[in-house]
Design an enzyme around this catalytic site. Structure first.
Site, mmCIF file in Angstrom:
data_model
loop_
_atom_site.group_PDB
_atom_site.id
_atom_site.type_symbol
_atom_site.label_atom_id
_atom_site.label_comp_id
_atom_site.label_asym_id
_atom_site.label_seq_id
_atom_site.Cartn_x
_atom_site.Cartn_y
_atom_site.Cartn_z
ATOM 1 N N ASP A 57 -1.730 -0.580 6.058
ATOM 2 C CA ASP A 57 -1.894 0.112 7.341
ATOM 3 C C ASP A 57 -3.330 0.222 7.810
ATOM 4 O OD1 ASP A 57 -2.484 2.011 5.217
ATOM 5 O OD2 ASP A 57 -2.465 3.552 6.773
ATOM 6 N N ASP A 88 -0.182 5.308 0.896
ATOM 7 C CA ASP A 88 -0.363 6.320 1.943
ATOM 8 C C ASP A 88 -0.400 5.678 3.329
ATOM 9 O OD1 ASP A 88 -0.562 8.018 -0.185
ATOM 10 O OD2 ASP A 88 -2.703 8.433 0.047
ATOM 11 N N ASP A 120 0.854 -1.180 0.000
ATOM 12 C CA ASP A 120 0.000 0.000 0.000
ATOM 13 C C ASP A 120 0.898 1.240 0.000
ATOM 14 O OD1 ASP A 120 -2.525 1.422 0.314
ATOM 15 O OD2 ASP A 120 -1.887 1.802 2.370
#
Length: 264
Positions: free
Chosen positions: A199, A13, A11
């Site tokens: 995240d 951001d 991922d």
């Protein structure tokens, strides 16, 4: 093609990119090590191909495909982004076939101009323009109630369009996820062991489809839902945030992939 020693899906951001600065500088040592051992690194994000392509170039990852629009599509290796692919046209066509009272409840990025998208997302105007360059999915604001959303989603499902609600946006696609795309891409490299890093809850499918799922600490992200004991045991968790946590976890796994301890 020679089988890769491992493959990394990540991922962006809050994971490879810092939550506040969007910098990946802290991950430089691990990125260099992955290049040295010839491990493919696959960017996997909700971002469009137009948003991901410049970052992929910057990271010198153009030789690898990227997963775009939350798994709705793939940006092939060395390819330039295209806009308005058949998937997107199909989604927009299906939207126009929904009864008007429900259709008015959904305002997709295709119904907005760049300034509207910037206001909605908080992105700078230049980034908002790239976010509108969609090929595989259509996020949008939902203004109706839960019952109306259920009817809206059912009407689209009859036409083969899947809907996912992420809290801010209702996103329409043909149904593929990041996890689905992992299988497709890993097969290109001989199905090596997979590391996946994310995240937030929307990364969970991707993480659980990996041999080494890594949750990067992010105080700004929503907590994961309760996991079955087997999944919770497999999940590796960093104590450092963003690219610092990403760097530490990747280097640890490269040096000792049997090390299943959390807290790196």
């Amino acid at each position: 093609m020679t089988k890769a020693p491992l493959i990394v899906f990540t991922d962006l951001d809050g994971t490879l990119l810092d939550h506040d600065s969007y910098s990946h500088a802290a991950a430089a040592p691990a990125l260099m090590r992955l290049r040295e051992i010839g491990a493919p690194m696959i960017l996997a994000s909700s971002k469009t191909a137009a948003e991901i392509a410049p970052l992929r170039d910057e990271l010198d990852l153009t030789a690898y495909p990227a997963i775009v629009e939350n798994g709705a599509g793939i940006l092939p290796a060395f390819a330039k982004p295209t806009v308005g692919a058949d998937d997107y046209v199909r989604i927009r066509t299906a939207l126009d076939q929904v009864v008007p009272d429900l259709r008015r409840c959904f305002t997709g990025f295709g119904d907005m101009d760049a300034q509207d998208v910037a206001r909605s997302t908080g992105l700078p105007l230049a980034q908002a323009r790239l976010a509108r360059q969609r090929s595989f999915s259509e996020p949008g604001e939902w203004a109706g109630n839960e019952q109306e959303r259920g009817i809206f989603e059912q009407a689209l499902a009859v036409m083969g369009i899947a809907a996912r609600y992420g809290g801010r946006y209702l996103t329409l696609s043909l149904g593929s996820t990041k996890a689905d795309r992992m299988d497709e891409i890993a097969d290109l490299y001989g199905n090596p062991p997979r590391i996946a890093l994310g995240d937030a809850p929307n990364d969970l499918e991707m993480l659980m489809a990996a041999d080494y799922p890594v949750l990067i600490k992010n105080p700004h992200a929503k907590p994961l839902p309760p996991l079955p004991k087997k999944q919770a045991y497999r999940l590796l968790r960093s104590t450092k945030t963003g690219p610092s946590g990403w760097n530490h976890m990747v280097l640890s796994l490269i040096s000792d992939p049997t090390n299943n301890k959390n807290g790196a």
